[in-house]
Design an enzyme around this catalytic site. Structure first.
Site, mmCIF file in Angstrom:
data_model
loop_
_atom_site.group_PDB
_atom_site.id
_atom_site.type_symbol
_atom_site.label_atom_id
_atom_site.label_comp_id
_atom_site.label_asym_id
_atom_site.label_seq_id
_atom_site.Cartn_x
_atom_site.Cartn_y
_atom_site.Cartn_z
ATOM 1 N N PHE B 52 -20.794 54.241 29.676
ATOM 2 C CA PHE B 52 -19.491 53.895 30.248
ATOM 3 C C PHE B 52 -18.756 55.203 30.523
ATOM 4 O O PHE B 52 -18.761 56.106 29.693
ATOM 5 C CB PHE B 52 -18.648 53.054 29.288
ATOM 6 N N GLU B 53 -18.068 55.285 31.661
ATOM 7 C CA GLU B 53 -17.507 56.558 32.133
ATOM 8 C C GLU B 53 -16.545 57.234 31.165
ATOM 9 O O GLU B 53 -16.447 58.440 31.116
ATOM 10 C CB GLU B 53 -16.809 56.346 33.480
ATOM 11 N N LEU B 54 -15.788 56.457 30.398
ATOM 12 C CA LEU B 54 -14.766 57.068 29.545
ATOM 13 C C LEU B 54 -15.354 57.787 28.341
ATOM 14 O O LEU B 54 -14.625 58.445 27.589
ATOM 15 C CB LEU B 54 -13.743 56.028 29.091
ATOM 16 N N GLY B 55 -16.696 57.662 28.139
ATOM 17 C CA GLY B 55 -17.329 58.407 27.062
ATOM 18 C C GLY B 55 -17.994 57.532 26.017
ATOM 19 O O GLY B 55 -17.908 57.817 24.826
ATOM 20 N N GLY B 132 -14.171 55.994 38.149
ATOM 21 C CA GLY B 132 -15.386 56.812 38.219
ATOM 22 C C GLY B 132 -16.311 56.418 39.366
ATOM 23 O O GLY B 132 -17.390 56.993 39.521
#
Lengths: 299, 255
Positions: B52-55, B132
């Site tokens: 997932f893009e947020l980490g 993203g």
């Protein structure tokens, strides 16, 4: 050195026209108590930046506190869109420098590293870039790779005047820990001139010294530490409390019209003197206790 | 054994899962791509890595979340870090094999719009923007687009290119310095690919219980059409069971 301050004192350190990086991501770890206090103090003409537009920015934009927003798009997840931000973009009252999330993160990273620019593959060929070249040509430019001769898009670094970061745990010097994913917060902190830490829990420095590898925000960058429980409400703080779905639904519905949002502002922002009165207004501990996070799940 | 009873969204999730190979790294947003990637991981691709893009890497949620910002979808993750770590040091670095993308509208060359509808220079309605998505569209080795099959969503040209596909076709994408590109478009009526030379969208198969006329009548442009037109492989009984009982029991994404 103790940097403990009240929320009102920390907010009063921000002049109108400042560039403020906000730590929120959609509906999590948003600077909600901070945004409400900024609005009450009448601070205006802010530039706000964040990788993903969030509820804190939407509240500030709706209240007319923001002149320019530097962000990578955003929403309230399934609760809805950033209605205030969208309305301000559509009516032309907000200068929206809209990027992708990684391009904003790279701009912070370049600021954090003290680099003059940073190349990126994102945005090329898109209308996002075409629009930026028109409205913010000072921040995007093509450069030649000195080693291969290839063309790259270069972005100008972001150096906010202040990063405001909602964290789970900090000491009075501002050494702070963020639990869960950090999205752009670390780069925001390190790119900014100074940092305001708003923490759910205040701990002795001895606790920080026992696990220093957890420290994401070093105290030497911090100007104010505000100890303020439930300060991200109605958004979530991982391992501390869940989002308040009922309240976010109320917000999403209210922001569909300017009149609805004005009524929301009158009630929840101007209708209270401070965060403590806000917490009473929404129902106090009776309302908040069911939102407290399960220690295993983190929400 | 193929299932008899399934919804169009369940078929889309299964088709998405079939795009993922074991051992790959997938960048995933919330919604059907989550169902597709979790389904692949529980069936033919146990060594799939989900980002997932947020980490967040490889979470194992037990409750359905409202979006990437919901800690429900981070539960039991192996990594919790940042945009620079995920979209930077994995995606931009060139390690993401597949990215899933959705949007308001896509066009004959797989360009995606998640930003606005209307006239970008005049009256328009602003929606979500990139997040993203543009980063994934620019740097993943290949992307898969999942979108509803409606004429207003499948257009000859989109009103705003948030995330580039093949731009106006040919080698325009390569010339812009972008990696990869869209390989599949999965709708609730059909699956499309792209012609290797012109990069124009090409029909790959139509779903069971759908006709070619129905597929074309609900598109704003004419794709390349093979002869004969294959029929999409239906979901299996086990795939549908996993979706309904384990991955999306509340039916938030697929009903």
């Amino acid at each position: 050195m103790s940097k403990l301050a009240t929320l009102a004192e920390a907010v009063a350190s921000i002049p109108s026209g400042a560039h403020v990086a906000l730590s929120g991501f959609a509906i999590t770890r948003c600077n909600m108590a901070f945004a409400r206090e900024v609005i009450r103090q009448g601070i205006r003409r802010l530039t706000v930046s964040q990788c993903v537009g969030a509820m804190d920015a939407d509240l500030l934009v709706g209240a007319g506190a923001v002149e320019r927003m530097i962000y990578g798009g955003g929403s309230l997840d399934r609760f809805g869109r950033l209605n205030n931000v969208n309305r301000a973009i559509e009516s032309g009252t907000l200068i929206a420098e809209e990027y992708s999330s990684l391009s904003v993160a790279f701009r912070y990273l370049a600021g954090a590293l003290g680099l003059p620019f940073i190349p990126i593959r994102s945005l090329r060929g898109s209308d996002i870039l075409a629009r930026l070249q028109r409205i913010a040509p000072e921040n995007v430019s093509m450069v030649r790779d000195p080693f291969t001769g290839e063309e790259w898009l270069a972005l100008r670094p972001l150096v906010p005047d202040v990063a405001v970061v909602q964290v789970q745990m900090a000491d009075e010097e501002g050494n702070a820990w963020i639990f869960g994913p950090r999205w752009d917060n670390e780069e925001q902190v390190k790119a900014s001139q100074r940092v305001i830490v708003i923490t759910e829990q205040l701990v002795p420095t001895e606790i920080i010294r026992r696990d220093p590898e957890r420290t994401v925000i070093p105290g030497f960058k911090v100007s104010h530490v505000v100890h303020l429980p439930f300060s991200a409400h109605p958004t979530s703080v991982y391992r501390v409390y869940d989002y308040d779905a009922e309240h976010i639904r109320e917000y999403a519905a209210a922001t569909k019209t300017p009149e609805g949002f004005q009524a929301y502002l009158e009630k929840y922002v101007f209708g209270v003197r401070d965060h403590w009165e806000y917490l009473e207004l929404i129902g106090g501990m009776k309302h908040l206790t069911p939102l407290l996070a399960d220690p295993i799940l983190g929400y | 054994m193929y299932a008899e009873d399934y919804t169009p969204f369940e078929l889309m999730a299964v088709a998405g899962a079939r795009e993922l190979k074991d051992g790959e790294i997938a960048a995933v947003g919330i919604g059907l791509p989550v169902v597709a990637s979790f389904l692949a991981k529980r069936t033919h691709a146990p060594h799939l890595t989900i980002l997932f893009e947020l980490g967040v890497v490889d979470p194992e949620p037990i409750h359905t979340g409202v979006g990437l910002a919901d800690p429900r979808v981070w539960y039991r993750a192996k990594v919790m870090s940042s945009f620079v770590d995920m979209l930077g040091m994995v995606l931009h670095r060139g390690l993401v094999d597949v990215g899933f993308l959705g949007g308001l509208e896509t066009d004959a060359y797989g360009n995606l719009n998640t930003t606005l509808l209307g006239d970008p220079h005049g009256q328009f309605t602003h929606f979500v923007g990139s997040g993203g998505a543009n980063d994934i569209a620019s740097s993943a080795k290949r992307t898969v687009i999942i979108i509803r099959h409606e004429a207003r969503k499948l257009k000859e040209a989109v009103s705003f290119v948030t995330s580039p596909g093949y731009l106006r076709g040919g080698n325009e994408r390569e010339a812009a310095g972008l990696r990869g590109g869209p390989v599949r478009v999965i709708t609730d009526k059909a699956i499309f690919g792209f012609d290797p030379q012109t990069r124009r969208m090409r029909l790959e198969s139509i779903h069971p219980h759908t006709t070619l006329e129905d597929v074309l009548a609900n598109m704003g442009f004419r794709p390349l059409i093979p002869d004969p037109v294959p029929v999409t492989e239906p979901p299996t009984v086990e795939q549908i069971r996993l979706i309904r009982e384990e991955i999306d029991p509340e039916g938030i994404y697929v009903r």
